[in-house]
Design an enzyme around this catalytic site. Sequence first.
Site, PDB file in Angstrom:
ATOM      1  N   VAL A   1      54.632  36.334  25.586  1.00 43.07           N
ATOM      2  CA  VAL A   1      56.049  36.062  25.312  1.00 43.07           C
ATOM      3  C   VAL A   1      56.192  34.988  24.231  1.00 43.07           C
ATOM      4  O   VAL A   1      56.931  35.158  23.252  1.00 43.07           O
ATOM      5  CB  VAL A   1      56.792  35.648  26.614  1.00 43.07           C
ATOM      6  CG1 VAL A   1      58.211  35.175  26.299  1.00 43.07           C
ATOM      7  CG2 VAL A   1      56.827  36.808  27.600  1.00 43.07           C
TER       8      VAL A   1
ATOM      9  N   ASP B   1      37.649  42.657  39.616  1.00 40.87           N
ATOM     10  CA  ASP B   1      36.417  43.444  39.805  1.00 40.87           C
ATOM     11  C   ASP B   1      35.404  43.319  38.667  1.00 40.87           C
ATOM     12  O   ASP B   1      34.236  43.625  38.845  1.00 40.87           O
ATOM     13  CB  ASP B   1      36.768  44.928  39.976  1.00 40.87           C
ATOM     14  CG  ASP B   1      37.426  45.208  41.315  1.00 40.87           C
ATOM     15  OD1 ASP B   1      37.362  44.340  42.200  1.00 40.87           O
ATOM     16  OD2 ASP B   1      38.001  46.297  41.474  1.00 40.87           O
TER      17      ASP B   1
ATOM     18  N   LYS C   1      14.582  28.635  57.774  1.00 36.84           N
ATOM     19  CA  LYS C   1      15.947  28.438  57.282  1.00 36.84           C
ATOM     20  C   LYS C   1      16.877  28.189  58.462  1.00 36.84           C
ATOM     21  O   LYS C   1      16.661  28.743  59.547  1.00 36.84           O
ATOM     22  CB  LYS C   1      16.402  29.686  56.512  1.00 36.84           C
ATOM     23  CG  LYS C   1      15.702  29.823  55.175  1.00 36.84           C
ATOM     24  CD  LYS C   1      16.567  30.555  54.193  1.00 36.84           C
ATOM     25  CE  LYS C   1      16.066  30.302  52.790  1.00 36.84           C
ATOM     26  NZ  LYS C   1      17.006  30.727  51.776  1.00 36.84           N
TER      27      LYS C   1
HETATM   28  O1  F6P Z   1      42.165  44.886  42.101  1.00 40.29           O
HETATM   29  C1  F6P Z   1      40.941  45.355  42.475  1.00 40.29           C
HETATM   30  C2  F6P Z   1      40.825  45.332  43.966  1.00 40.29           C
HETATM   31  O2  F6P Z   1      41.018  44.021  44.425  1.00 40.29           O
HETATM   32  C3  F6P Z   1      39.538  45.902  44.505  1.00 40.29           C
HETATM   33  O3  F6P Z   1      38.471  45.003  44.502  1.00 40.29           O
HETATM   34  C4  F6P Z   1      39.956  46.305  45.888  1.00 40.29           C
HETATM   35  O4  F6P Z   1      39.114  47.295  46.395  1.00 40.29           O
HETATM   36  C5  F6P Z   1      41.347  46.809  45.667  1.00 40.29           C
HETATM   37  O5  F6P Z   1      41.843  46.127  44.532  1.00 40.29           O
HETATM   38  C6  F6P Z   1      42.289  46.613  46.822  1.00 40.29           C
HETATM   39  O6  F6P Z   1      43.524  47.145  46.475  1.00 40.29           O
HETATM   40  P1  F6P Z   1      44.848  46.984  47.320  1.00 40.29           P
HETATM   41  O7  F6P Z   1      45.295  45.564  47.189  1.00 40.29           O
HETATM   42  O8  F6P Z   1      45.798  47.929  46.697  1.00 40.29           O
HETATM   43  O9  F6P Z   1      44.485  47.304  48.724  1.00 40.29           O
END
Ligand code: F6P
Length: 321
Positions: free
Chosen positions: A24, A127, A213
């Site tokens: 923006v 991701d 451990k």
């Molecule tokens: O945005 C990616 C992600 O966070 C993935 O890692 C996960 O599997 C998915 O979205 C979950 O999506 P939602 O929030 O729609 O359940």
Amino acid sequence: MKKIGLLTSGGDSPGMNTCIRAVVRTAVGKGISVVGIRRGYVGMINGDMYDMDARSVGGILQRGGTILGTARSDEFMPKKGQREAIRQLNESSIDGLVVIGGDGSLKGAQALHEQGIKVVGVPASIDNDIWGTNMSIGVDTALNTIQDAVDKLRDTASSHHRAFVVETMGRDCDYLALMGGVTSGAEIVVAPGKDIEISEIASEIEDAYIRGKNHCIIMVAEGAKLKVHEISQKLKEIDVGFHTRVTVLGHTQRGGRPSAFDRIIASRFGIKAVEALLEGESGIMVGLKGRDIEYVSLKEVAKRKRKTSAEFKQMARMLAI
Ligand code: F6P
């Protein structure tokens, strides 16, 4: 170019707001109007848009989520939805579009480009599976969230001599589990596409117990074949020495204040996206290559998936001796 539309789409990620602010303010600084489109492609189809200015993005730099809202839109997938969306863009006299989102959202951007809309994509997804960029907006913050959480879990794990089975996000991807495993010192990482037998996990954990451990972290990606509760149950049955507990980090990984790294790439991506539109570019995404922001073809982004470097796959295990 007189007016650009801006949207966030798909799963949100920390730093989206920082990028909105950058888009923006860059556009306004160059005398271009910006229209915010609410809830991604859903808002585009419904014409849910509003005028933005430099003040409307004040105080959002440090906030997680997205002030524009976001959605995963099934309606936009078929041609009919895309036709409606394009009609709305034309009605609002939008000459160019910035789409901030993950792989599905960028595929949508490519579809609009193929139908004559000038569009530039910005990679944002925790991701880190978007092809053409080393890092997407939100990944660094999500990793920091995982690291903080597992540091805390390790405190209680070592007090009680327990093994924690921790689930990270990543329906189809391994980045957060693998890198979260490295940054938080996991003994073993279970990721999608990397088939591992429960017996292998059990012997690894038992071995760690015998080595003396006092805790164990097993990092499991959401999309892995073996699920956290199943792993925990089986480890109990086999008796690996440690008692086990499960923690699902879930959507905590998607929220929170963006890290400095995310604020920097989000700002750089936002500026570059507007500059690209002004240079007449379309059908591209801005991506981080080394230290530079480069243009990547959205067609390639839509076809391919970023893979985590093989180097990281054994790293957590190597360092957990
Ligand atoms: O945005 C990616 C992600 O966070 C993935 O890692 C996960 O599997 C998915 O979205 C979950 O999506 P939602 O929030 O729609 O359940």
